[in-house]
Motif scaffolding. Sequence first.
Motif, short mmCIF file in Angstrom:
data_model
loop_
_atom_site.label_atom_id
_atom_site.label_comp_id
_atom_site.label_asym_id
_atom_site.label_seq_id
_atom_site.Cartn_x
_atom_site.Cartn_y
_atom_site.Cartn_z
N VAL A 47 0.82 -1.21 0.00
CA VAL A 47 0.00 0.00 0.00
C VAL A 47 0.85 1.26 0.00
N SER A 48 2.13 1.15 0.38
CA SER A 48 2.98 2.34 0.41
C SER A 48 3.31 2.83 -1.00
N LYS A 49 3.02 2.00 -2.02
CA LYS A 49 3.29 2.39 -3.40
C LYS A 49 2.05 2.91 -4.13
N ILE A 50 0.92 2.92 -3.45
CA ILE A 50 -0.34 3.23 -4.12
C ILE A 50 -0.70 4.70 -3.98
N ASP A 51 -1.07 5.29 -5.11
CA ASP A 51 -1.62 6.65 -5.14
C ASP A 51 -3.05 6.56 -5.66
N VAL A 52 -3.94 7.35 -5.08
CA VAL A 52 -5.34 7.37 -5.50
C VAL A 52 -5.74 8.80 -5.83
N TYR A 53 -6.42 8.97 -6.96
CA TYR A 53 -6.83 10.29 -7.42
C TYR A 53 -8.34 10.36 -7.63
N LEU A 54 -8.93 11.49 -7.28
CA LEU A 54 -10.27 11.88 -7.69
C LEU A 54 -10.10 12.96 -8.74
N GLY A 55 -10.43 12.65 -9.98
CA GLY A 55 -10.08 13.59 -11.05
C GLY A 55 -8.58 13.75 -11.08
N ASP A 56 -8.10 14.98 -11.04
CA ASP A 56 -6.66 15.22 -11.01
C ASP A 56 -6.16 15.53 -9.60
N VAL A 57 -7.01 15.28 -8.59
CA VAL A 57 -6.64 15.57 -7.21
C VAL A 57 -6.14 14.30 -6.54
N GLY A 82 0.10 5.08 1.35
CA GLY A 82 -0.63 4.39 2.40
C GLY A 82 -1.54 5.25 3.25
N GLY A 83 -1.64 6.53 2.96
CA GLY A 83 -2.50 7.40 3.76
C GLY A 83 -2.94 8.63 3.00
N ARG A 84 -3.56 9.54 3.68
CA ARG A 84 -4.04 10.78 3.06
C ARG A 84 -2.87 11.56 2.48
N ALA A 85 -3.04 12.05 1.23
CA ALA A 85 -1.99 12.85 0.59
C ALA A 85 -1.80 14.16 1.36
N ALA A 86 -0.55 14.54 1.52
CA ALA A 86 -0.24 15.74 2.31
C ALA A 86 -0.87 16.99 1.72
N SER A 87 -1.03 17.02 0.38
CA SER A 87 -1.56 18.22 -0.28
C SER A 87 -3.08 18.23 -0.35
#
Length: 405
Positions: free
Chosen positions: A336-346, A352-357
Amino acid sequence: MAVGLGPLPTLHPVPGFELGIASAGIKRPGRKDIVVMRCAEGSTVAGVFTLNAFCAAPVILARSRFLGPVRYLLTNTGNANAGTGEPGIAAATRTCSALAELAGVDPSAVLPYSTGVIGEPLPVDKIVAALPDALADLAEDNWAAAAAGIMTTDTQPKGASRQFVHDGVTVTVTGISKGAGMIKPNMATMLGYIATDAKVAQGVLQDLLRDAANKSFNRITIDGDTSTNDCCMLIATGQAPVAEITQASGALFAALKQAVLEVSMEVAQAIVRDGEGATKFVTVQVNGGAAHQECLDVAYAVAHSPLIKTALFASDPNWGRILAAVGRAGVPQLDVSKIDVYLGDVCIASKGGRAASYTEEQGAAVMAREEIGIRIELGRGACSETIWTTDLSHEYVKINAEYRT
């Protein structure tokens, strides 16, 4: 409410393929619920059918006949003729025989299709009584009327058409589909019919349809329910004065393949846009998989989650539900540490957790849209898959709770 689905586009007639519509009054008097399609003599036909073990009687019959000479396709709505056992087979056979007698062809040249309520006897007499009117209505420019005639809980007819020029000859591909619920095709869609006036050998046509279905109809889901009646047919009438396509190569084949794929994709996505009670059209893209199947497993885990689908309906950027779905998709040794999840371009989640931005306002802005993209980067390999789905609304529950009333 259909999401981004406007009026039917121009549906170009396909030389050698006619459609006739009539009313049998299966569910209500006056409803245009019978569609007869006539193929020019010498047409080749390809088909893909549901993998549901409780497949409907017309599926069993059509699947056994479509490789032979086919002249007519007979569709009724309002009754699925599924879960009807041997009497259902006999009923489907009777309707085909009646049409064959009226048309002067062998009964084996007629393929049946049904859609509607499962488990009820097919009203054969009503269908047979409507056949003369359907035959009298046959015309090459009846695609739009036929698209309406095959609807059940659909709110709008669905169709698409493409034309291209080869050696100075215009070749046409036109198709229609129906479906709005009980949608997770395991071969194609609820019902789909595509015709071209190109001349194509049956084996090549079958491979072409299977490939197109896998990239379109087999990548849509509304509720995860594979129907008992799914069928998709591709008919090549051979009326265009171009060389026969006997192998999957060359400029003519490439152009036809592209046109068939575009038509398939458009009518398949139209089913999602018209999903029962849908207020959102959702693209789920999974990249970076070690295998295509694990990308699909992740995509469907997201698309079928009632929690995610209700969050989409509420325009609630509850991104934790997406992470939970990805994590339970069954991908082996998922880091999970390699996974990124996007809503649209966000970017909503990273490492593994909430994106800092990420901010809740960013997520809410994306979720407020009618068309939403969810993109998941697995970071495991080079495979990618994309599917299309909907939200889950109050109206979906209402439609299906009242389906038989």
